[in-house]
Design a protein around this motif. Structure first.
Motif, short mmCIF file in Angstrom:
data_model
loop_
_atom_site.label_atom_id
_atom_site.label_comp_id
_atom_site.label_asym_id
_atom_site.label_seq_id
_atom_site.Cartn_x
_atom_site.Cartn_y
_atom_site.Cartn_z
N GLN A 1 0.85 -1.09 -0.10
CA GLN A 1 -0.03 -0.03 0.04
C GLN A 1 0.96 1.29 0.05
N VAL A 2 0.18 2.47 0.07
CA VAL A 2 1.02 3.60 -0.10
C VAL A 2 1.12 4.00 1.35
N ASN B 1 7.18 -0.73 -4.44
CA ASN B 1 7.75 -1.06 -3.30
C ASN B 1 9.01 -2.02 -3.55
N GLY B 2 9.96 -1.62 -3.11
CA GLY B 2 11.46 -2.50 -2.97
C GLY B 2 12.26 -2.41 -1.95
N TYR B 3 13.62 -2.69 -2.37
CA TYR B 3 14.47 -2.71 -1.32
C TYR B 3 15.69 -2.20 -1.93
N ALA B 4 16.55 -1.23 -0.94
CA ALA B 4 17.85 -1.05 -1.15
C ALA B 4 18.87 -1.74 -0.20
N GLY B 5 19.50 -2.45 -0.83
CA GLY B 5 20.75 -3.45 0.08
C GLY B 5 20.25 -4.90 -0.26
N ALA B 6 21.27 -5.74 -0.79
CA ALA B 6 21.12 -7.19 -0.99
C ALA B 6 21.22 -7.79 0.21
N GLN C 1 9.41 2.87 -0.78
CA GLN C 1 8.47 2.88 -1.41
C GLN C 1 8.61 4.23 -2.47
N VAL C 2 8.25 4.02 -3.66
CA VAL C 2 8.66 5.13 -4.57
C VAL C 2 7.30 5.26 -5.40
N HIS D 1 6.24 -5.86 3.21
CA HIS D 1 6.91 -4.99 2.96
C HIS D 1 6.36 -3.93 3.66
N HIS D 2 7.14 -3.15 4.43
CA HIS D 2 6.79 -2.01 5.19
C HIS D 2 7.77 -0.67 4.96
N SER D 3 7.44 0.31 3.94
CA SER D 3 8.42 0.91 3.72
C SER D 3 8.98 2.03 4.88
N GLU D 4 10.04 2.09 4.88
CA GLU D 4 10.94 3.05 5.92
C GLU D 4 11.39 4.30 5.04
N PHE D 5 11.36 4.33 3.95
CA PHE D 5 11.69 5.57 3.06
C PHE D 5 10.79 5.71 1.94
#
Length: 528
Positions: free
Chosen positions: A3-4, A108-113, A122-123, A149-153
């Motif tokens: 979600q947004v 919704n995705g991630y930075a950092g493998a 979230q973009v 997924h819960h966006s932190e940024f």
């Protein structure tokens, strides 16, 4: 949650009901074409144009001056402050603007493998092609990961919204603003997709050191024996070419973290320059540009839809964005052990730095902080002779913290893991640019190969009399004469004059650093 999610401290919130969340690549491509945002090329890639801005806008980038972060930020020409009120006002205008749009796109995705250090992001995009771009550049979640997924940024990108500098306190119509307290990035007034990518990197360069992770602007690969190598270098130094080694697997091409466990890629894709791209020169990049990839500002034949990579009509900064798994020879997931070798790349147009030299820990920290290469005559308006350019830590536009914070982490990591560090000059030999010649790529490859295979660990060296660098006397396959730059010049007096000139530029650049350990300057910098 799928979600947004935007900081609940800020009002208004997005109420646009027509938000497309986590569209697949085919769905996004369909949207790009239906909305006339781009065209399909002969390989299936999407081609889009960015209009007025074909590169980053460094003078339009800001960090919100907030109590929780203001004492940590290295304020100055790179990190410009903007007030909390100005940010809140712009945020309200941008959200109201987006709420009136027919469609919005959310990824919704991630930075950092490395899952221990990854950042859920979230973009929110006004353009479908921007959402496709970030879908390919960030790490894409699995279906299971997406469920939790819960966006932190949150990055909010509204290129169609233009600021009013007189009212909004910005430098121009364009703005890229990071709030570390609200965990929001606002981007407006520019269609250049790279602003999203580099905003993510800036965020990680702030957050990772707080977790004892060294964030790095470099490429990384791993050999058959599991040995990891890092390649640092500014544009034109050969970083992409030299790290794309068929005998080694690519970890990532641009942004990495070095944790107590090892190295990991920050991204899930690549953003490659493609001016003059050919299958012969860069087969991995050339073949990666297929369905789902994004081409920025590349000229395309109207009828055949074949990309003309040699055509820089719109900009020399043409770009291709594609997922890292479009390259076959990769590490998946993009995580590996601790580096055994670090390569600093420079294209010295003064022709005085050795083609390869071994660095002590202090020299490594000095040259890391310097981030030196040369701009060439003709590359920018007004440049008529080679010009020294320095980019702190090989990435100064994206470093929110004090440079010494990153340099100290480098020194600590080198010492702790006994890493061999080399400075490799891919620039000129036998004279300055225009008089001397460019170092042969075949020689550079042999030097890098010898360094990576440990053949130079205990080789006999000679100390450069001006820069104090330790020059190997022998490298397999490379003529000994090539290794010592003063011997390649016809006029040794002219060499000494030019070398002292460059050494003075290093010293002048270093005067800008604060709180530097004197041993880095004394043991790491030029000695004459």
């Amino acid at each position: 949650m799928n979600q947004v999610e935007i900081s609940n401290e800020l009002k208004p919130q997005l109420t646009n009901e027509n938000m497309h969340i986590q569209l697949s690549v085919p769905q996004l491509v369909e949207k790009v074409l239906a909305r006339n945002e781009g065209i399909l090329t002969s390989t299936g890639a999407v081609k889009a144009e960015t209009g007025k801005y074909t590169g980053r806008s460094p003078k339009d980038k800001y960090i919100v001056e907030e109590a929780s972060s203001k004492d940590k930020i290295d304020w100055g020409n790179v990190n410009r402050p903007i007030s909390e009120d100005a940010f809140a006002n712009l945020y309200e205008k941008v959200i109201n603007y987006l709420n009136e749009k027919d469609e919005l796109f959310v990824f919704n995705g991630y930075a950092g493998a490395d899952q221990d250090y990854r950042l859920p992001i979230q973009v929110i995009n006004e353009y479908a092609w921007h959402n496709l771009f970030i879908h390919q550049l960030l790490i894409r979640p699995t279906a299971q990961e997406l469920g939790s997924h819960h966006s932190e940024f949150t990055i909010i990108c509204a290129p169609g919204f233009k600021a009013d500098p007189a009212v909004d306190g910005t430098n121009s119509e364009t703005f890229i603003i990071i709030s570390f307290e609200k965990k929001i990035v606002l981007i407006g007034g520019t269609e250049y997709a790279g602003e999203m990518k580099k905003s993510v990197f800036s965020i990680m360069n702030y957050l990772l050191p707080e977790r004892d992770v060294f964030s790095m602007h470099c490429s990384a690969n791993v050999g058959q024996e599991g040995d990891v190598a890092l390649f640092f270098g500014l544009s034109g130094t050969g970083k992409t070419t030299l790290s794309a080694d068929p005998s080694r697997r690519l970890i990532g091409d641009d942004e990495h973290g070095w944790s107590p466990s090892g190295v990991f890629n920050i991204e899930g894709g690549c953003y490659a320059k493609c001016i003059n791209l050919s299958r012969e020169k860069e087969p991995q990049i050339f073949d990666a540009i297929r369905f789902g990839s994004v081409l920025e500002n590349v000229m395309v034949d109207e009828k055949t839809r074949i990309a003309d990579y040699d055509n820089g009509f719109l900009t020399e900064n043409t770009r291709a964005a594609y997922p890292i798994d479009a390259i076959s020879n990769i590490v998946n997931p993009s995580v590996a052990g601790h580096p055994t070798t670090i390569i600093f790349l420079t294209a010295d147009a003064f022709g005085v730095l050795p083609p390869i030299s071994k660095l002590t820990k202090e020299q490594a920290m000095y040259h890391f902080l310097s981030g030196y290469t040369s701009k060439l005559a003709g590359t920018e308006r007004g440049i008529t002779a080679p010009e020294a350019t320095f980019s702190t830590c090989f990435g100064s536009p994206f470093l929110p913290l004090q440079p010494t914070r990153y340099a100290d982490m480098l020194g600590k990591s080198i010492e702790e893991h006994n890493v061999q560090v080399y400075l490799v000059n891919t620039g000129w030999t036998g004279g300055v640019y225009g008089t001397g010649s460019r170092m042969k790529l075949s020689y550079t490859r042999l030097m890098v190969q010898a360094a990576l295979e440990g053949e130079l660990n205990n080789v006999e060296t000679i100390k450069d009399s001006i820069f104090g660098l330790h020059i190997p006397l022998h490298v397999p396959g490379v003529p000994d004469l090539v290794l010592q730059p003063n011997k390649t010049w016809a006029d040794e007096e002219a060499y000494n004059k030019k070398a002292h000139e460059l050494a003075a530029k290093f010293r002048e650049n270093f005067l800008s650093f604060k709180n530097i350990d004197p041993s880095i300057v004394i043991k790491g910098g030029p000695i004459a």
